[in-house]
Design a protein around this motif. Sequence first.
Motif, PDB file in Angstrom:
ATOM      1  N   GLY A 109      43.136  41.835  31.761  1.00 30.54           N
ATOM      2  CA  GLY A 109      44.341  42.634  31.556  1.00 30.54           C
ATOM      3  C   GLY A 109      45.268  42.647  32.756  1.00 30.54           C
ATOM      4  O   GLY A 109      46.343  43.241  32.703  1.00 30.54           O
ATOM      5  N   ARG A 110      44.848  42.009  33.824  1.00 25.03           N
ATOM      6  CA  ARG A 110      45.742  41.881  34.973  1.00 25.03           C
ATOM      7  C   ARG A 110      45.492  40.539  35.645  1.00 25.03           C
ATOM      8  O   ARG A 110      44.429  39.936  35.493  1.00 25.03           O
ATOM      9  CB  ARG A 110      45.522  43.025  35.966  1.00 25.03           C
ATOM     10  N   GLU A 111      46.489  40.091  36.371  1.00 25.28           N
ATOM     11  CA  GLU A 111      46.335  38.833  37.093  1.00 25.28           C
ATOM     12  C   GLU A 111      45.189  38.947  38.090  1.00 25.28           C
ATOM     13  O   GLU A 111      45.017  39.981  38.730  1.00 25.28           O
ATOM     14  CB  GLU A 111      47.639  38.526  37.845  1.00 25.28           C
ATOM     15  N   GLN A 112      44.388  37.892  38.195  1.00 19.06           N
ATOM     16  CA  GLN A 112      43.294  37.852  39.162  1.00 19.06           C
ATOM     17  C   GLN A 112      43.529  36.671  40.095  1.00 19.06           C
ATOM     18  O   GLN A 112      43.868  35.581  39.639  1.00 19.06           O
ATOM     19  CB  GLN A 112      41.946  37.675  38.450  1.00 19.06           C
ATOM     20  N   THR A 113      43.348  36.910  41.378  1.00 18.47           N
ATOM     21  CA  THR A 113      43.577  35.853  42.359  1.00 18.47           C
ATOM     22  C   THR A 113      42.305  35.571  43.143  1.00 18.47           C
ATOM     23  O   THR A 113      41.752  36.474  43.773  1.00 18.47           O
ATOM     24  CB  THR A 113      44.705  36.267  43.333  1.00 18.47           C
TER      25      THR A 113
ATOM     26  N   VAL B 165      43.442  24.386  48.504  1.00 23.34           N
ATOM     27  CA  VAL B 165      44.113  25.448  47.749  1.00 23.34           C
ATOM     28  C   VAL B 165      43.684  26.768  48.384  1.00 23.34           C
ATOM     29  O   VAL B 165      42.511  27.126  48.350  1.00 23.34           O
ATOM     30  CB  VAL B 165      43.707  25.404  46.261  1.00 23.34           C
ATOM     31  N   ALA B 166      44.619  27.462  48.989  1.00 18.98           N
ATOM     32  CA  ALA B 166      44.278  28.687  49.723  1.00 18.98           C
ATOM     33  C   ALA B 166      43.904  29.811  48.768  1.00 18.98           C
ATOM     34  O   ALA B 166      42.962  30.572  49.009  1.00 18.98           O
ATOM     35  CB  ALA B 166      45.436  29.106  50.612  1.00 18.98           C
ATOM     36  N   SER B 167      44.645  29.946  47.690  1.00 16.79           N
ATOM     37  CA  SER B 167      44.332  30.977  46.705  1.00 16.79           C
ATOM     38  C   SER B 167      44.864  30.529  45.354  1.00 16.79           C
ATOM     39  O   SER B 167      45.753  29.677  45.281  1.00 16.79           O
ATOM     40  CB  SER B 167      44.949  32.324  47.105  1.00 16.79           C
ATOM     41  N   LEU B 168      44.276  31.102  44.312  1.00 20.00           N
ATOM     42  CA  LEU B 168      44.644  30.670  42.971  1.00 20.00           C
ATOM     43  C   LEU B 168      44.720  31.880  42.060  1.00 20.00           C
ATOM     44  O   LEU B 168      43.755  32.634  41.926  1.00 20.00           O
ATOM     45  CB  LEU B 168      43.588  29.677  42.457  1.00 20.00           C
ATOM     46  N   SER B 169      45.883  32.075  41.455  1.00 25.02           N
ATOM     47  CA  SER B 169      46.088  33.220  40.569  1.00 25.02           C
ATOM     48  C   SER B 169      45.968  32.802  39.116  1.00 25.02           C
ATOM     49  O   SER B 169      46.492  31.770  38.716  1.00 25.02           O
ATOM     50  CB  SER B 169      47.465  33.840  40.807  1.00 25.02           C
ATOM     51  N   ILE B 170      45.269  33.636  38.355  1.00 24.27           N
ATOM     52  CA  ILE B 170      45.081  33.366  36.929  1.00 24.27           C
ATOM     53  C   ILE B 170      45.658  34.538  36.159  1.00 24.27           C
ATOM     54  O   ILE B 170      45.219  35.682  36.339  1.00 24.27           O
ATOM     55  CB  ILE B 170      43.594  33.201  36.568  1.00 24.27           C
ATOM     56  N   PRO B 171      46.642  34.292  35.310  1.00 25.11           N
ATOM     57  CA  PRO B 171      47.207  35.391  34.523  1.00 25.11           C
ATOM     58  C   PRO B 171      46.198  35.892  33.492  1.00 25.11           C
ATOM     59  O   PRO B 171      45.199  35.229  33.228  1.00 25.11           O
ATOM     60  CB  PRO B 171      48.412  34.743  33.828  1.00 25.11           C
ATOM     61  N   SER B 172      46.471  37.042  32.932  1.00 21.77           N
ATOM     62  CA  SER B 172      45.611  37.558  31.871  1.00 21.77           C
ATOM     63  C   SER B 172      46.442  37.849  30.631  1.00 21.77           C
ATOM     64  O   SER B 172      47.463  38.534  30.726  1.00 21.77           O
ATOM     65  CB  SER B 172      44.934  38.852  32.326  1.00 21.77           C
ATOM     66  N   PRO B 173      46.040  37.351  29.458  1.00 20.22           N
ATOM     67  CA  PRO B 173      44.892  36.466  29.306  1.00 20.22           C
ATOM     68  C   PRO B 173      45.242  35.055  29.761  1.00 20.22           C
ATOM     69  O   PRO B 173      46.377  34.625  29.619  1.00 20.22           O
ATOM     70  CB  PRO B 173      44.634  36.501  27.794  1.00 20.22           C
TER      71      PRO B 173
END
Length: 142
Positions: free
Chosen positions: A50-54, A83-91
């Motif tokens: 339900g929220r972006e996770q990085t 890749v320093a960080s990676l954000s995944i949207p939800s869903p």
Amino acid sequence: MIRTVTAGALVLLATLTQAGHGVAIRDAWIGFLPGDRPMGGFFVLDNRSGREQTVVSVSSTAFEDVSMHRTIDQGDAVTMKPVASLSIPSPGQVEFAPGGYHLMLMGPQRPLQMGDQVPVQLRFESGEVATAQFSIKPLWQE
Ligand SMILES: [Cu+2]
């Protein structure tokens, strides 16, 4: 196309699940290479929290060093970039697969062999940590 079938590889993240969130790591495997050669780690990260996770860092007690990489095909050359960080949207989900995002696992702490399971931890910007068991498998699978 590389396909893996990993029975029971769906690892729910205990902390996130308890918090009522839903991030899952599934089909987690490491492509075996002998000796001290860096190995690639692959999985699907499924975010239904339900929220972006990085993802901000990765580690494993089975390797000296683990980082996130991306393979980039520039036509005349194929390179890997950190890749320093990676954000995944939800869903949403991100696939770590040969030719794209992957984990780079360096310096095995003990000799590994096919069929072994090694834990890998993903740390999120939220401070939450997910641990998944990765199966050591042949790198090339049809
Ligand atoms: Cu790499």
